[in-house]
Scaffold this motif. Structure first.
Motif, mmCIF file in Angstrom:
data_model
loop_
_atom_site.group_PDB
_atom_site.id
_atom_site.type_symbol
_atom_site.label_atom_id
_atom_site.label_comp_id
_atom_site.label_asym_id
_atom_site.label_seq_id
_atom_site.Cartn_x
_atom_site.Cartn_y
_atom_site.Cartn_z
ATOM 1 N N ILE A 1 0.864 -1.201 0.000
ATOM 2 C CA ILE A 1 0.000 0.000 0.000
ATOM 3 C C ILE A 1 0.891 1.240 0.000
ATOM 4 O O ILE A 1 0.629 2.207 -0.733
ATOM 5 C CB ILE A 1 -0.961 0.001 1.210
ATOM 6 C CG1 ILE A 1 -1.890 -1.211 1.185
ATOM 7 C CG2 ILE A 1 -1.737 1.310 1.290
ATOM 8 C CD1 ILE A 1 -2.838 -1.259 0.011
ATOM 9 N N ALA A 2 1.941 1.220 0.817
ATOM 10 C CA ALA A 2 2.877 2.343 0.850
ATOM 11 C C ALA A 2 3.508 2.541 -0.521
ATOM 12 O O ALA A 2 3.641 3.674 -1.005
ATOM 13 C CB ALA A 2 3.951 2.112 1.909
ATOM 14 N N LEU A 3 3.877 1.437 -1.167
ATOM 15 C CA LEU A 3 4.473 1.531 -2.503
ATOM 16 C C LEU A 3 3.466 2.080 -3.510
ATOM 17 O O LEU A 3 3.812 2.913 -4.345
ATOM 18 C CB LEU A 3 4.999 0.165 -2.942
ATOM 19 C CG LEU A 3 5.789 0.139 -4.247
ATOM 20 C CD1 LEU A 3 6.968 1.100 -4.216
ATOM 21 C CD2 LEU A 3 6.249 -1.281 -4.551
ATOM 22 N N ALA A 4 2.226 1.664 -3.419
ATOM 23 C CA ALA A 4 1.188 2.179 -4.325
ATOM 24 C C ALA A 4 0.993 3.683 -4.136
ATOM 25 O O ALA A 4 0.873 4.431 -5.117
ATOM 26 C CB ALA A 4 -0.125 1.432 -4.109
ATOM 27 N N ILE A 5 0.973 4.128 -2.877
ATOM 28 C CA ILE A 5 0.844 5.565 -2.601
ATOM 29 C C ILE A 5 2.047 6.309 -3.178
ATOM 30 O O ILE A 5 1.899 7.371 -3.799
ATOM 31 C CB ILE A 5 0.701 5.828 -1.084
ATOM 32 C CG1 ILE A 5 -0.618 5.251 -0.570
ATOM 33 C CG2 ILE A 5 0.811 7.321 -0.772
ATOM 34 C CD1 ILE A 5 -0.722 5.205 0.957
ATOM 35 N N ALA A 6 3.230 5.743 -2.989
ATOM 36 C CA ALA A 6 4.452 6.354 -3.523
ATOM 37 C C ALA A 6 4.371 6.484 -5.044
ATOM 38 O O ALA A 6 4.733 7.522 -5.603
ATOM 39 C CB ALA A 6 5.674 5.531 -3.122
#
Length: 114
Positions: free
Chosen positions: A9-14
């Motif tokens: 999820i953090a990677l998707a937001i990034a």
């Protein structure tokens, strides 16, 4: 303190923030336009923060490959839709290969926490 999101999820937001920042970059007119400049800088800042969250548990090589692959595909799509930029056959083929590589990493790699 707010709990960090799961790594993917953090990677998707990034990725989303990086794509917004990169897509806004031409509108900054070499950082002479305040609003697009702020959007670009804030977007990159948020993107790198969430990338740093993701790489706490996902290897940097895999996270960066996903980040780059998804970013290239999305920025190319936005460039075509909003900026009217055309892609030739070689560019479409290259982007397709990048997409295939990103899918292979996400689906088959044991380095990605699913």
């Amino acid at each position: 303190m707010i709990a960090a999101p799961p790594p993917m999820i953090a990677l998707a937001i990034a990725i989303v923030c990086e794509v917004i920042a990169t897509s806004t970059l031409p509108k900054t007119e070499q950082f002479s336009q305040p609003l697009p400049t702020i959007i670009t800088l804030v977007g990159y800042g948020i993107a790198f923060f969430f990338l740093s969250v993701a790489v706490k548990t996902v290897s940097i090589g895999v996270a960066y490959a996903i980040w780059c692959g998804a970013g290239i595909i999305l920025v190319a799509l936005i460039s075509w839709l909003w900026h009217g930029q055309q892609l030739d056959t070689a560019a479409v083929l290259g982007i397709t290969l990048i997409m295939a590589g990103t899918i292979v990493i996400n689906v088959f790699s044991k380095s990605v926490s699913h």
